[in-house]
Design a protein around this motif. Structure first.
Motif, PDB file in Angstrom:
ATOM      1  N   GLY A 110     -12.826  -6.019   4.623  1.00 37.08           N
ATOM      2  CA  GLY A 110     -14.197  -5.546   4.834  1.00 37.08           C
ATOM      3  C   GLY A 110     -14.917  -6.350   5.902  1.00 37.08           C
ATOM      4  O   GLY A 110     -15.704  -5.820   6.677  1.00 37.08           O
ATOM      5  N   MET A 111     -14.633  -7.656   5.956  1.00 37.10           N
ATOM      6  CA  MET A 111     -15.328  -8.528   6.910  1.00 37.10           C
ATOM      7  C   MET A 111     -14.585  -8.609   8.242  1.00 37.10           C
ATOM      8  O   MET A 111     -15.068  -9.222   9.190  1.00 37.10           O
ATOM      9  CB  MET A 111     -15.467  -9.941   6.325  1.00 37.10           C
ATOM     10  N   GLY A 112     -13.372  -8.033   8.289  1.00 35.39           N
ATOM     11  CA  GLY A 112     -12.590  -8.111   9.521  1.00 35.39           C
ATOM     12  C   GLY A 112     -12.006  -9.495   9.745  1.00 35.39           C
ATOM     13  O   GLY A 112     -11.800  -9.925  10.872  1.00 35.39           O
ATOM     14  N   VAL A 113     -11.743 -10.213   8.635  1.00 39.51           N
ATOM     15  CA  VAL A 113     -11.198 -11.572   8.712  1.00 39.51           C
ATOM     16  C   VAL A 113      -9.705 -11.523   8.389  1.00 39.51           C
ATOM     17  O   VAL A 113      -9.299 -10.843   7.449  1.00 39.51           O
ATOM     18  CB  VAL A 113     -11.928 -12.481   7.686  1.00 39.51           C
TER      19      VAL A 113
ATOM     20  N   THR B 126      -2.300   8.503   3.040  1.00 43.40           N
ATOM     21  CA  THR B 126      -3.224   8.820   1.945  1.00 43.40           C
ATOM     22  C   THR B 126      -4.346   9.734   2.441  1.00 43.40           C
ATOM     23  O   THR B 126      -4.770  10.649   1.734  1.00 43.40           O
ATOM     24  CB  THR B 126      -3.828   7.526   1.353  1.00 43.40           C
ATOM     25  N   VAL B 127      -4.815   9.479   3.663  1.00 46.71           N
ATOM     26  CA  VAL B 127      -5.886  10.310   4.233  1.00 46.71           C
ATOM     27  C   VAL B 127      -5.414  11.766   4.311  1.00 46.71           C
ATOM     28  O   VAL B 127      -6.144  12.696   3.954  1.00 46.71           O
ATOM     29  CB  VAL B 127      -6.310   9.788   5.632  1.00 46.71           C
ATOM     30  N   GLU B 128      -4.165  11.951   4.737  1.00 43.21           N
ATOM     31  CA  GLU B 128      -3.630  13.321   4.826  1.00 43.21           C
ATOM     32  C   GLU B 128      -3.552  13.955   3.436  1.00 43.21           C
ATOM     33  O   GLU B 128      -3.890  15.127   3.249  1.00 43.21           O
ATOM     34  CB  GLU B 128      -2.242  13.317   5.484  1.00 43.21           C
ATOM     35  N   PHE B 129      -3.135  13.168   2.452  1.00 45.56           N
ATOM     36  CA  PHE B 129      -3.072  13.671   1.072  1.00 45.56           C
ATOM     37  C   PHE B 129      -4.470  14.102   0.598  1.00 45.56           C
ATOM     38  O   PHE B 129      -4.630  15.163  -0.008  1.00 45.56           O
ATOM     39  CB  PHE B 129      -2.498  12.588   0.150  1.00 45.56           C
ATOM     40  N   CYS B 130      -5.479  13.286   0.899  1.00 43.83           N
ATOM     41  CA  CYS B 130      -6.857  13.599   0.485  1.00 43.83           C
ATOM     42  C   CYS B 130      -7.334  14.905   1.120  1.00 43.83           C
ATOM     43  O   CYS B 130      -8.045  15.693   0.500  1.00 43.83           O
ATOM     44  CB  CYS B 130      -7.807  12.461   0.870  1.00 43.83           C
ATOM     45  N   TYR B 131      -6.925  15.114   2.368  1.00 41.70           N
ATOM     46  CA  TYR B 131      -7.281  16.361   3.063  1.00 41.70           C
ATOM     47  C   TYR B 131      -6.642  17.554   2.343  1.00 41.70           C
ATOM     48  O   TYR B 131      -7.281  18.570   2.093  1.00 41.70           O
ATOM     49  CB  TYR B 131      -6.807  16.284   4.521  1.00 41.70           C
ATOM     50  N   LYS B 132      -5.373  17.391   1.968  1.00 43.60           N
ATOM     51  CA  LYS B 132      -4.648  18.497   1.321  1.00 43.60           C
ATOM     52  C   LYS B 132      -5.243  18.860  -0.036  1.00 43.60           C
ATOM     53  O   LYS B 132      -5.248  20.020  -0.417  1.00 43.60           O
ATOM     54  CB  LYS B 132      -3.172  18.122   1.137  1.00 43.60           C
ATOM     55  N   VAL B 133      -5.720  17.861  -0.786  1.00 43.12           N
ATOM     56  CA  VAL B 133      -6.257  18.190  -2.118  1.00 43.12           C
ATOM     57  C   VAL B 133      -7.740  18.556  -2.060  1.00 43.12           C
ATOM     58  O   VAL B 133      -8.363  18.791  -3.087  1.00 43.12           O
ATOM     59  CB  VAL B 133      -6.007  17.081  -3.181  1.00 43.12           C
ATOM     60  N   GLY B 134      -8.306  18.592  -0.847  1.00 42.27           N
ATOM     61  CA  GLY B 134      -9.656  19.133  -0.698  1.00 42.27           C
ATOM     62  C   GLY B 134     -10.798  18.147  -0.880  1.00 42.27           C
ATOM     63  O   GLY B 134     -11.916  18.548  -1.217  1.00 42.27           O
ATOM     64  N   LEU B 135     -10.543  16.850  -0.655  1.00 34.93           N
ATOM     65  CA  LEU B 135     -11.645  15.887  -0.761  1.00 34.93           C
ATOM     66  C   LEU B 135     -12.624  16.073   0.406  1.00 34.93           C
ATOM     67  O   LEU B 135     -12.231  16.485   1.493  1.00 34.93           O
ATOM     68  CB  LEU B 135     -11.104  14.445  -0.767  1.00 34.93           C
ATOM     69  N   ASP B 136     -13.904  15.768   0.159  1.00 34.61           N
ATOM     70  CA  ASP B 136     -14.925  15.914   1.204  1.00 34.61           C
ATOM     71  C   ASP B 136     -14.917  14.737   2.171  1.00 34.61           C
ATOM     72  O   ASP B 136     -15.270  14.872   3.329  1.00 34.61           O
ATOM     73  CB  ASP B 136     -16.325  16.017   0.570  1.00 34.61           C
ATOM     74  N   TYR B 137     -14.573  13.551   1.650  1.00 31.72           N
ATOM     75  CA  TYR B 137     -14.577  12.379   2.533  1.00 31.72           C
ATOM     76  C   TYR B 137     -13.616  11.313   2.020  1.00 31.72           C
ATOM     77  O   TYR B 137     -13.217  11.321   0.854  1.00 31.72           O
ATOM     78  CB  TYR B 137     -15.994  11.782   2.648  1.00 31.72           C
ATOM     79  N   VAL B 138     -13.243  10.404   2.926  1.00 36.03           N
ATOM     80  CA  VAL B 138     -12.549   9.178   2.533  1.00 36.03           C
ATOM     81  C   VAL B 138     -13.474   8.026   2.911  1.00 36.03           C
ATOM     82  O   VAL B 138     -14.295   8.152   3.819  1.00 36.03           O
ATOM     83  CB  VAL B 138     -11.180   9.003   3.233  1.00 36.03           C
ATOM     84  N   SER B 139     -13.348   6.908   2.196  1.00 27.90           N
ATOM     85  CA  SER B 139     -14.166   5.741   2.515  1.00 27.90           C
ATOM     86  C   SER B 139     -13.248   4.526   2.567  1.00 27.90           C
ATOM     87  O   SER B 139     -12.382   4.364   1.713  1.00 27.90           O
ATOM     88  CB  SER B 139     -15.244   5.551   1.442  1.00 27.90           C
ATOM     89  N   CYS B 140     -13.432   3.681   3.595  1.00 28.43           N
ATOM     90  CA  CYS B 140     -12.553   2.518   3.747  1.00 28.43           C
ATOM     91  C   CYS B 140     -13.353   1.371   4.366  1.00 28.43           C
ATOM     92  O   CYS B 140     -14.509   1.554   4.736  1.00 28.43           O
ATOM     93  CB  CYS B 140     -11.364   2.869   4.637  1.00 28.43           C
ATOM     94  N   SER B 141     -12.733   0.200   4.501  1.00 27.39           N
ATOM     95  CA  SER B 141     -13.471  -0.937   5.053  1.00 27.39           C
ATOM     96  C   SER B 141     -13.813  -0.667   6.526  1.00 27.39           C
ATOM     97  O   SER B 141     -13.124   0.108   7.194  1.00 27.39           O
ATOM     98  CB  SER B 141     -12.676  -2.226   4.874  1.00 27.39           C
ATOM     99  N   PRO B 142     -14.900  -1.285   7.034  1.00 26.49           N
ATOM    100  CA  PRO B 142     -15.424  -0.943   8.367  1.00 26.49           C
ATOM    101  C   PRO B 142     -14.370  -0.925   9.472  1.00 26.49           C
ATOM    102  O   PRO B 142     -14.336  -0.009  10.292  1.00 26.49           O
ATOM    103  CB  PRO B 142     -16.466  -2.035   8.631  1.00 26.49           C
ATOM    104  N   PHE B 143     -13.485  -1.923   9.472  1.00 26.91           N
ATOM    105  CA  PHE B 143     -12.520  -2.024  10.568  1.00 26.91           C
ATOM    106  C   PHE B 143     -11.421  -0.969  10.491  1.00 26.91           C
ATOM    107  O   PHE B 143     -10.645  -0.810  11.417  1.00 26.91           O
ATOM    108  CB  PHE B 143     -11.905  -3.431  10.606  1.00 26.91           C
ATOM    109  N   ARG B 144     -11.352  -0.251   9.358  1.00 25.77           N
ATOM    110  CA  ARG B 144     -10.323   0.789   9.251  1.00 25.77           C
ATOM    111  C   ARG B 144     -10.897   2.186   9.491  1.00 25.77           C
ATOM    112  O   ARG B 144     -10.168   3.177   9.434  1.00 25.77           O
ATOM    113  CB  ARG B 144      -9.661   0.709   7.872  1.00 25.77           C
TER     114      ARG B 144
END
Length: 516
Positions: free
Chosen positions: A104-107, A482-500
């Motif tokens: 999250g902090m990019g450390v 995982t992002v592709e999987f979330c798209y396939k199951v119809g999620l509205d958004y993904v959330s991840c740490s800032p640097f990702r």
């Protein structure tokens, strides 16, 4: 080639190298690692070794570059982690506290290096026959998981114009939103720079570890009556409110999901006798009384203990305080800055509809009271995290009381596999070597097992509420597969740490292209 072809050819994971500092190649090639472990947070860092959050912060304040070396980190180490260029831990996996916070902090962070033997009293650690004393230099490669002796020069990351072009193309193609996990206005601002469209997870517990607040939360924990607890919590409202205002101001009306208090209370109580003594004095109690209370909070398995919404069921006043802080902050920012803030209040660790309803009733009652007091017609949402398998199995019932679901895949993975993310590092290597598991289930979502629960909860939830908002806020949100999987199951958004965030934006575009 077309934009689509260009986007499809880039490996999303490789963006990591663009966003973090690296080592000077010449010097690196001439160096031999003295050890290696899990590459928990990418980037390169070199600095002087310190063993406690306090000494790390003091060294950082003196202008030194710091590497924090700990057995494992906990939320109370947060100040020392902020002061560090890199973090090395002897225990913990890819989603341990150190790994998640460092990302999250990019450390840079290397975690779970079991060969590290720390002697805190003697202020040194040993690793494969090398002894490194406090104040001596080591270098960490968080991308590869390597540890080096000495001070290897680092090279800053450079983002060129091509990067912006690629990101713009990705944003044109993708349909899924990308949010960030951020606990401070600084993290939130960083994520917006990287293209985040909202916050999918604000953890409220880190806010309580600041030196001016921890005594107040400890006072609340030691109080014997609801009135005394409420009085202690009352003192925290202005602090929490300002935290939320800072985040709302940076986000300028973009959605913000705030998770209510999640960790077990024992994480907040003092362990050192001197701290217990000071607390006893302040509260007019004996040392023995305070020590006994602190010890009584100890649990055999805190991860499955008195935490999350269970705290709010036992102590509804905690949820009241947090709701008041969220609502007052949102209304004030709306009035002062004109942003249309719609708070999203997320109740963690729910496994039963009645449990969610109980806490939600407390939240709604308080929120409506604040609206009346402040003469506001602001909208807000109450939702829950799906992180207990039972919640996924009964998602159709839980959806009756929730306006959104967010999948907490770190905990959902632990509870589905039945191993803890902090201990699994010790035996998972054998599972990769014997090909029982292909990859770390905490770094890449297990689509067959855990994924089936996510898919089922999404379908069941939407069978009750067709417009139920669905997102994921575990660390998996920054992993391309995982992002592709979330798209396939119809999620509205993904959330991840800032640097990702850039990785998730690119992966979300690739998901559209791959599934045409």
């Amino acid at each position: 080639i077309t934009k689509e072809e260009a986007i499809a050819r880039i490996e999303a994971k490789s963006l990591d190298q663009l966003l973090h500092p690296g080592f000077d190649e010449k010097v690196l090639n001439a160096s031999t690692p003295i050890g290696s472990a899990l590459p928990a947070s990418p980037g390169a860092a070199a600095g002087r070794v310190y063993f406690t959050a306090k000494t790390a912060k003091e060294a950082g304040d003196r202008g030194e570059r710091v590497i924090l070396v700990r057995l494992e980190t906990s939320p109370e180490d947060i100040e020392g982690m902020h002061a560090s260029e890199g973090i090395l831990t002897a225990r913990g996996g890819m989603t341990s506290h150190a790994a998640v916070v460092a990302r999250g902090m990019g450390v840079a962070c290397v975690s779970g290096c079991e060969a590290v033997q720390i002697n805190e009293e003697g202020k040194y650690f040993t690793l494969n026959g090398n002894t490194i004393k406090e104040g001596e230099y080591i270098s960490l490669d968080g991308t590869a998981g390597n540890i080096y002796l000495g001070d290897i020069p680092t090279v800053e990351a450079e983002i060129s114009g091509d990067f912006d072009t690629i990101m713009k193309w990705a944003d044109e193609i993708r349909t899924m939103k990308v949010r960030t996990n951020a606990d401070t206005p600084a993290d939130a601002a960083k994520a917006i720079e990287f293209g985040a469209e909202g916050i999918g997870l604000t953890r409220t517990e880190h806010m309580f570890f600041e030196p001016d607040r921890i005594p107040k939360i400890r006072k609340m924990i030691l109080s014997k009556t609801a009135e005394a607890r409420e009085a202690a919590l009352e003192e925290l409202i202005p602090f929490q409110k300002n935290d939320f205002k800072g985040i709302y101001e940076v986000m300028e009306g973009r959605p913000v999901t705030i998770r209510f208090l999640d960790p077990p209370l024992h994480e907040f109580v003092p362990t050192a006798d001197a701290d217990i003594e000071a607390l006893a004095k302040e509260m007019g109690l004996t040392f023995e009384e305070v020590k006994a209370t602190c010890e009584s909070l100890h649990e055999f398995n805190p991860m499955m203990g008195h935490r999350g919404c269970r705290l709010a069921v036992t102590y509804p006043e905690i949820a009241r305080m947090q709701t008041r802080a969220v609502m007052e902050a949102a209304i004030e920012v709306k009035n002062e800055k004109g942003f249309n803030v719609v708070p999203e209040i997320m109740i963690p660790l729910v496994g039963e509809k009645r449990e969610l309803k109980y806490v939600k009733d407390v939240v709604v009652e308080t929120a409506e009271l604040v609206k009346k007091e402040m003469n506001s017609d602001i909208n807000y949402m109450v939702g829950t995290m799906i992180e207990i398998p039972r919640a996924a199995l009964l998602a159709d019932e839980i959806a009756e009381e929730a306006e959104f679901f967010s999948f907490g895949t770190n905990d959902l993975t632990q509870m589905t596999f039945g191993f803890s993310r902090d201990d699994a590092g010790g035996f998972l290597d054998a599972y990769y070597e014997t090909k029982i598991y292909e990859s770390d289930p905490f770094a890449r979502l297990d689509q067959e097992g855990v994924g089936q629960l996510v898919k089922m909860a999404a379908e069941k939830g939407r069978s009750t509420k067709p417009n139920l908002k669905l997102g994921i806020c575990g660390e998996h949100g920054g992993d391309p597969s995982t992002v592709e999987f979330c798209y396939k199951v119809g999620l509205d958004y993904v959330s991840c740490s800032p640097f990702r965030v850039p990785i998730a934006r690119l992966a979300a575009a690739q998901a559209v292209i791959n599934n045409k």
